[in-house]
Design a protein around this motif. Structure first.
Motif, mmCIF file in Angstrom:
data_model
loop_
_atom_site.group_PDB
_atom_site.id
_atom_site.type_symbol
_atom_site.label_atom_id
_atom_site.label_comp_id
_atom_site.label_asym_id
_atom_site.label_seq_id
_atom_site.Cartn_x
_atom_site.Cartn_y
_atom_site.Cartn_z
ATOM 1 N N TYR A 73 0.831 -1.210 0.000
ATOM 2 C CA TYR A 73 0.000 0.000 0.000
ATOM 3 C C TYR A 73 0.866 1.260 0.000
ATOM 4 N N GLU A 74 1.926 1.247 0.811
ATOM 5 C CA GLU A 74 2.785 2.431 0.899
ATOM 6 C C GLU A 74 3.574 2.647 -0.394
ATOM 7 N N ILE A 75 4.071 1.566 -0.993
ATOM 8 C CA ILE A 75 4.807 1.707 -2.255
ATOM 9 C C ILE A 75 3.881 2.208 -3.356
ATOM 10 N N ALA A 76 2.644 1.685 -3.382
ATOM 11 C CA ALA A 76 1.675 2.152 -4.379
ATOM 12 C C ALA A 76 1.420 3.654 -4.200
ATOM 13 N N ALA A 77 1.259 4.079 -2.940
ATOM 14 C CA ALA A 77 1.016 5.506 -2.687
ATOM 15 C C ALA A 77 2.202 6.352 -3.130
ATOM 16 N N ARG A 78 3.444 5.850 -2.950
ATOM 17 C CA ARG A 78 4.629 6.596 -3.388
ATOM 18 C C ARG A 78 4.604 6.828 -4.904
ATOM 19 N N HIS A 79 3.955 5.935 -5.637
ATOM 20 C CA HIS A 79 3.889 6.050 -7.104
ATOM 21 C C HIS A 79 2.575 6.679 -7.566
ATOM 22 N N GLY A 80 1.803 7.257 -6.635
ATOM 23 C CA GLY A 80 0.547 7.886 -7.005
ATOM 24 C C GLY A 80 -0.513 6.901 -7.438
ATOM 25 N N ALA A 81 -0.382 5.625 -7.040
ATOM 26 C CA ALA A 81 -1.344 4.592 -7.410
ATOM 27 C C ALA A 81 -2.286 4.315 -6.237
ATOM 28 N N GLN A 82 -3.409 3.682 -6.540
ATOM 29 C CA GLN A 82 -4.401 3.334 -5.524
ATOM 30 C C GLN A 82 -4.475 1.817 -5.385
ATOM 31 N N VAL A 107 -4.080 -2.778 -7.900
ATOM 32 C CA VAL A 107 -3.314 -1.524 -7.859
ATOM 33 C C VAL A 107 -3.547 -0.797 -9.166
ATOM 34 N N THR A 108 -4.136 0.394 -9.096
ATOM 35 C CA THR A 108 -4.467 1.183 -10.278
ATOM 36 C C THR A 108 -3.494 2.365 -10.370
ATOM 37 N N PHE A 109 -2.730 2.417 -11.469
ATOM 38 C CA PHE A 109 -1.739 3.480 -11.659
ATOM 39 C C PHE A 109 -2.373 4.627 -12.438
ATOM 40 N N GLN A 110 -1.929 5.835 -12.147
ATOM 41 C CA GLN A 110 -2.432 7.005 -12.859
ATOM 42 C C GLN A 110 -1.884 7.006 -14.270
ATOM 43 N N GLN A 111 -2.723 7.491 -15.205
ATOM 44 C CA GLN A 111 -2.294 7.585 -16.595
ATOM 45 C C GLN A 111 -1.374 8.776 -16.750
ATOM 46 N N THR A 112 -0.298 8.635 -17.534
ATOM 47 C CA THR A 112 0.637 9.734 -17.780
ATOM 48 C C THR A 112 0.602 10.121 -19.250
#
Length: 461
Positions: free
Chosen positions: A431-440, A456-461
């Protein structure tokens, strides 16, 4: 060797405030000149437009043609100006030049019917202001008449100078008053600096509590004290966090260390080869658990140290990392007779992230699923490219809905943790690593309401 004299805070403040005040004065002067020029231009632009409309009103129709007939006296009156010189020109779209006293440059932009256009030009080596307007020909004649009127800029500059000369003294007076008030405020409030310094000198560093009564402190010192209080609060929170971490880490390490000690003593006592081997197996399991807990704690520490500002972000292929992690955990899955699979692209799922932390994230999710899965079960890593989502799904016992928020807290051990030998860090780390990458990171039930689905859903860039 003489000690260098300390500079005066009052002098520094006044000098540092004087420079911006002078800059404001300069900017105000420039702004005032621009405003004055703008006002002067607006007034004279309106006069130019009125002159052009007056000429346009003199356009007459004669035998299906347009004419501008002005008697000499009217031309003299139109061109008379005590300061500036007036230029004008009339033409039509069909007939061309009608009447003028000079050749005027054409408008720089396309004209709109009955919409004036103002622009600057040069005539006879003098800068002029020009207005151009197109009007339809009178009496229904299919033609367009263009009127150009230009004026030199002496009156404009004179008006701007007069406006500025009236406005500038007022601005200077305001700035002088402001400087006087600033000087009085700095002098009066700095008298309290000694009392504030005495209070800070008596502050006990062992007790991390903010400095009280900041509201009554001078305005010049209050921001500094507020910043110090925020720093003290952050240090206190960090200190409490470290204490909790050390306490929880000690608690987590105490059990496997105690188990390892007991099993080691058992090995030393056993003389029966079979029981001796069994005791060694228990020692190996205790060491394995201790290694797992230690590795999780180290991973958690690394994830805490690498904040978003200090992450070494780079383009990484999430598909390649995911496949490598599945291969790395294949032996552990086979040992428990678990079917570990991967569904997704072979490569090409590019995101911006830190590869080592992303490996830890995926590894923790797979390890967690295998650890809580029973023999004969399945664990599947699913990767989607659009949007970029990473899913680890199993058909194991699942996580009760009321515990799904709790399992993301450090060292929380759910109802099945004792069976699986978990230490309560796998999902919090992910959870913490996902948050570091702006993911949920979200937790839900698996297919057909069986098992667990961690996405884990990553933000689109």
């Amino acid at each position: 060797m003489t000690k260098p004299a300390q500079s005066s805070l009052r002098r520094q403040l006044l000098v540092h405030l004087a420079v911006p005040l002078l800059a404001v004065l300069g900017l105000g002067a420039a702004g005032g000149m621009l405003i004055a020029r703008y006002v002067g231009y607006q007034v004279h632009d309106q006069w130019l437009l009125d002159s052009a409309m007056t000429l346009a009103a003199q356009i007459k129709a004669n035998d299906r043609q347009v004419q501008l007939v002005l008697p000499p006296t009217a031309i003299q009156m139109f061109e008379w100006d005590r300061v500036d010189r007036i230029y004008w020109q009339a033409s039509s779209e069909r007939q061309g030049h009608l009447l003028s006293n000079a050749f005027l440059p054409a408008p720089p932009l396309p004209m709109r019917p009955s919409r004036p256009q103002f622009y600057d030009a040069v005539i006879d080596d003098q800068p002029v202001r020009v207005v151009a307007i197109d009007r339809p020909a009178p009496a229904g004649i299919n033609d367009t008449v263009r009127i150009l009127v230009a004026e030199t800029m002496h009156k404009r500059e004179s008006v701007a100078t007069k406006i500025f000369s009236q406005w500038a003294p007022l601005q200077i007076a305001v700035l002088v008053l402001a400087a006087a008030f600033i000087w009085l405020a700095v002098t009066r409030n700095l008298r309290k600096v000694d009392s504030v310094a005495a209070r800070l000198g008596a502050y006990e560093t062992d007790n991390l509590t903010p400095v009280a009564d900041t509201e009554s402190m001078p305005a010049e010192i209050a921001p500094l004290i507020s910043a110090i209080n925020r720093l003290i609060t952050k240090l206190s929170e960090e200190q409490d966090s470290q204490k909790r971490f050390i306490s929880n880490a000690a608690h987590q390490l105490r059990t496997p260390l105690a188990t390892l000690q007991v099993q080691t003593q058992r090995v030393l006592r056993e003389r029966d080869p079979l029981k001796h081997d069994q005791a060694l197996g228990d020692v190996h399991r205790a060491v394995t658990r201790l290694h797992h807990v230690t590795q999780q704690l180290l991973t958690l520490m690394r994830s805490e140290q690498q904040t978003e500002k200090h992450l070494k972000l780079a383009p990484v292929d999430l598909a390649g990392i995911a496949r490598e992690e599945v291969e790395r955990w294949a032996d552990a899955a086979l040992e428990k007779e678990i079917d570990l699979g991967y569904e997704g692209p072979e490569d090409g799922v590019m995101i911006t992230g830190e590869s080592n932390l992303l490996r830890e994230l995926i590894g923790n999710l797979i390890d967690n699923a295998i650890r809580y899965q029973s023999s004969g079960g399945t664990v599947t890593l699913i990767l989607n490219a659009n949007p970029v989502t990473l899913v680890v799904e199993d058909d194991g016992p699942g996580i009760p809905e009321q515990e799904r928020g709790l399992v993301l807290e450090r060292f929380y051990r759910g109802s099945t943790s004792e069976l699986a030998g978990g230490c309560g860090l796998g999902l919090p780390i992910a959870y913490e690593i996902a948050a570091r990458h702006g993911a949920q990171l979200s937790i839900a039930s698996g297919a057909e309401n069986r098992g667990t689905r961690v996405q884990v859903t990553f933000q689109q860039t």
